[in-house]
Write a protein that holds these residues in place. Structure first.
Motif, short mmCIF file in Angstrom:
data_model
loop_
_atom_site.label_atom_id
_atom_site.label_comp_id
_atom_site.label_asym_id
_atom_site.label_seq_id
_atom_site.Cartn_x
_atom_site.Cartn_y
_atom_site.Cartn_z
N LEU A 1 0.81 -1.22 0.00
CA LEU A 1 0.00 0.00 0.00
C LEU A 1 0.84 1.27 0.00
N TRP A 2 2.15 1.14 0.14
CA TRP A 2 2.98 2.32 0.36
C TRP A 2 2.88 3.32 -0.81
N ASN A 3 2.83 2.84 -2.02
CA ASN A 3 2.76 3.72 -3.19
C ASN A 3 1.37 3.74 -3.83
N HIS A 4 0.36 3.31 -3.08
CA HIS A 4 -0.99 3.29 -3.63
C HIS A 4 -1.51 4.72 -3.86
N PRO A 5 -2.16 5.01 -4.99
CA PRO A 5 -2.65 6.36 -5.29
C PRO A 5 -3.97 6.66 -4.58
N TYR A 6 -3.94 6.84 -3.27
CA TYR A 6 -5.16 7.12 -2.51
C TYR A 6 -5.87 8.38 -3.02
N ASP A 7 -5.09 9.37 -3.44
CA ASP A 7 -5.69 10.62 -3.90
C ASP A 7 -6.65 10.39 -5.06
N GLN A 8 -6.32 9.43 -5.92
CA GLN A 8 -7.14 9.15 -7.09
C GLN A 8 -8.30 8.20 -6.75
N THR A 9 -8.02 7.18 -5.94
CA THR A 9 -9.05 6.17 -5.66
C THR A 9 -10.06 6.63 -4.62
N VAL A 10 -9.65 7.52 -3.70
CA VAL A 10 -10.56 7.96 -2.64
C VAL A 10 -11.26 9.26 -3.00
N LEU A 11 -10.50 10.24 -3.50
CA LEU A 11 -11.05 11.57 -3.74
C LEU A 11 -11.11 11.95 -5.21
N GLN A 12 -10.67 11.05 -6.09
CA GLN A 12 -10.68 11.32 -7.52
C GLN A 12 -9.99 12.64 -7.87
N GLU A 13 -8.82 12.83 -7.27
CA GLU A 13 -8.02 14.01 -7.58
C GLU A 13 -6.57 13.58 -7.74
N ASN A 14 -5.74 14.50 -8.21
CA ASN A 14 -4.33 14.20 -8.42
C ASN A 14 -3.50 15.11 -7.51
N SER A 15 -3.20 14.62 -6.32
CA SER A 15 -2.48 15.43 -5.34
C SER A 15 -1.53 14.54 -4.56
N LEU A 16 -0.24 14.78 -4.73
CA LEU A 16 0.75 13.98 -4.01
C LEU A 16 0.65 14.18 -2.51
N ALA A 17 0.34 15.41 -2.07
CA ALA A 17 0.20 15.68 -0.64
C ALA A 17 -0.95 14.87 -0.05
N THR A 18 -2.09 14.82 -0.77
CA THR A 18 -3.24 14.03 -0.30
C THR A 18 -2.88 12.56 -0.26
N ARG A 19 -2.17 12.09 -1.28
CA ARG A 19 -1.76 10.69 -1.32
C ARG A 19 -0.92 10.33 -0.09
N HIS A 20 0.04 11.18 0.24
CA HIS A 20 0.90 10.91 1.39
C HIS A 20 0.13 10.97 2.70
N ARG A 21 -0.84 11.88 2.78
CA ARG A 21 -1.63 11.98 4.00
C ARG A 21 -2.42 10.70 4.25
N PHE A 22 -3.07 10.19 3.23
CA PHE A 22 -3.83 8.94 3.37
C PHE A 22 -2.88 7.77 3.63
#
Length: 561
Positions: free
Chosen positions: A181-202
């Motif tokens: 899960l370490w490199n999973h794109p949470y920003d895209q799968t959870v919020l449908q956005e492209n944000s590295l900061a959001t990805r790291h937060r999740f």
């Protein structure tokens, strides 16, 4: 000396800088390279560590190695306590007892969110860890139903969930799931956005939950609820029985209640009488309400200017001030430039053992560092005394104490206060009778017995200290605005972003938190942020913060990865 008679020593201290200072001091006194430091900023080899008679590491490195030992990964632990001539025979730990409690906590909301955020293909690839997550979720549901069925119970409820160390199967290990899960794109799968900061937060939140779950499920655990906040908790002592000859240097040992909890395994030696004298220290005491973290964070923008204005009148401009406050208050405190020869700011949790303020002649404690009343005392007690039953949780008697948790909390506050008071020049002995240079200390204490007990602990640990009243009103009914000179906001912005969670933070919110006017931001801050070579921009980049310009007054952001 025969090889078998060589001692070998491990020194554990708080910070990387302190590791380096200890090594330099030891080698200087020895006149030879007998000590070596190993931390993230050194390049020493395993062979050099094994050959060194004295190894110096940080508390965190020690705790990480001890945790690995509990997970049957003994290589890091062996690297600490073994050297070319066998086991090291002595371990010196610098004021680390409180840090030796390893705590785990998971919340019901974090478990639910993790299950919702992990994609189905990953769930199918790791069925056993996912089953562990679902079992934890079921435990929370059952405990919540139990609480709901008894509405007459108080808002806070605590009880043991299971009473023995679970035989946690190896397939329940979270290590593989965490890696997947370490490199999973949470920003895209959870919020449908492209944000590295959001990805790291999740990512960080899910990873923290999985670590906590593994710790809780592999040990006994108790359930605690306070309102809508539901947690599973456990704690253990990160001091293995295999630790060679441990000696802890704790200047506050006589006041630190944790040593009383550890009395079955440790011997406390009092500081010899006459070693220190504090007749040259004057403690100015004001009694106030609302000096814990919540109230201080809520009211600090009104209270802090009032405090600094009072000190400017009371003290001369040649004084060197160290102000200790809560972590989220510190960035705002750094926006001021009061009329003193020196003005430095530190915060609770990041000052113990440090020498940064050793030349200051005034220390000001702006608020007290209270521990979490729901779980901290339970965790600390059980770490030292072992798992307890429900009857102790409901009636926490220990020795002569009817409620040992209250005693623990008050004594721990006193220890943190004594540590803070001794960050300035009163820590340095200047003559043969243990005196220090003249020092003023200012403290806000609660009214009533709690404040009296803290003051008594200070007087017991700092013999001879002179206590005088401080006629300062923290929250006067009528108060005029206090005019205190404001300084550069750059350092405050760096500090504020250092404690922020990953994500996007609007310039408007940052300006409001630090009381930076729009004109000052436009003239002083924004140009610096647009300059890649400016010291502010570089310092923010070091903590993974970048500037994202936008339109209008509210469009720009600082983004933390």
């Amino acid at each position: 000396m025969a090889d078998g008679d060589k001692t070998g020593m491990l020194v554990v201290t708080r910070l990387i800088d302190q590791c380096n200072e200890v090594v330099e001091s030891i080698n200087g006194h020895a006149g030879a390279m007998v000590a070596v430091a190993k931390h993230s900023e050194t390049t020493v080899t395993a062979d050099e560590v094994a050959a060194s008679e004295i190894l110096v590491v940080t508390h965190q490195a020690y705790v990480n190695a001890a945790i690995g030992l509990g997970k049957d990964r003994a290589d890091k632990w062996s690297a600490l306590i073994e050297w070319n001539y066998g086991r090291r025979k002595l371990t010196v730990i610098d004021e680390a007892l409180a840090n030796m409690v390893e705590e785990y906590q998971i919340t019901s909301s974090a478990i639910s969110q993790a299950l919702g955020h992990i994609p189905e293909p990953v769930k199918k690839a790791f069925p056993d860890p996912i089953l562990c997550l679902r079992e934890a979720d079921e435990i929370f549901q059952k405990m919540s139903e139990s609480v709901a069925a008894k509405p007459d119970l108080p808002m806070t409820m605590t009880r043991m969930v299971w009473k023995g160390t679970m035989a946690m199967p190896s397939e329940y290990s979270m290590e593989g799931l965490r890696s997947a899960l370490w490199n999973h794109p949470y920003d895209q799968t959870v919020l449908q956005e492209n944000s590295l900061a959001t990805r790291h937060r999740f990512r960080d939140k899910v990873d923290e939950t999985l670590q906590g779950l593994e710790g809780v499920m592999a040990n006994w655990a108790y359930y605690a609820s306070k309102g809508d906040h539901h947690t599973l908790n456990c704690a253990k002592l990160a001091i293995p029985d295999s630790l060679p000859g441990p000696v802890v240097l704790d200047a506050t040992a006589t006041q630190n209640f944790l040593w009383e909890l550890f009395s079955h395994k440790a011997q406390v030696y009092a500081v010899p009488g006459g070693a220190r004298a504090y007749e040259n220290v004057t403690l100015h005491v004001a009694r106030c309400k609302g000096i814990g973290k919540t109230k201080m964070q809520e009211l600090h923008q009104k209270r802090l200017p009032r405090l600094l204005a009072d000190l400017e009148v009371r003290l001369g401009q040649d004084r060197r001030i160290f102000l200790c406050c809560h972590k989220k208050v510190a960035p705002y405190a750094k926006t001021f430039e009061p009329k003193f020869a020196e003005y430095s700011v530190g915060y609770w949790g990041a000052i113990d053992g440090r020498n940064d303020w050793k030349d200051c002649d005034v220390v000001v404690l702006f608020g007290l560092s209270y521990r979490d009343q729901l779980t901290w005392a339970n965790n600390a007690f059980m770490a030292f005394q072992g798992r307890q039953e429900d009857d102790w949780i409901q009636n926490p008697v220990f020795k002569k104490y009817d409620d040992v948790r209250i005693e623990m909390q008050q004594r721990q506050i006193a220890v943190s206060v004594i540590q803070a008071l001794n960050r300035v020049q009163c820590r340095k002995v200047i003559d043969g009778t243990g005196n220090c240079a003249p020092t003023d200390a200012f403290i806000l204490l609660p009214k009533g017995t709690s404040g009296d007990n803290i003051l008594a602990s200070i007087q017991a640990d700092m013999p001879g200290i002179r206590v005088v009243p401080w006629d300062f009103d923290l929250d006067p009914e009528t108060a005029k605005e206090s005019a205190v000179r404001r300084g550069s906001s750059h350092e405050a912005i760096i500090d504020l972003m250092g404690i922020k969670e990953p994500g996007e933070h609007s310039v408007g919110d940052i300006r409001q938190a630090l009381e930076i006017s729009y004109d000052k931001w436009r003239e002083s801050v924004a140009p610096a942020l647009r300059d890649p070579g400016h010291a502010l921009t570089k310092a923010l980049a070091d903590i993974n913060v970048s500037y994202l310009p936008g339109r209008g007054r509210g469009g720009s952001k600082l983004v933390k990865l």
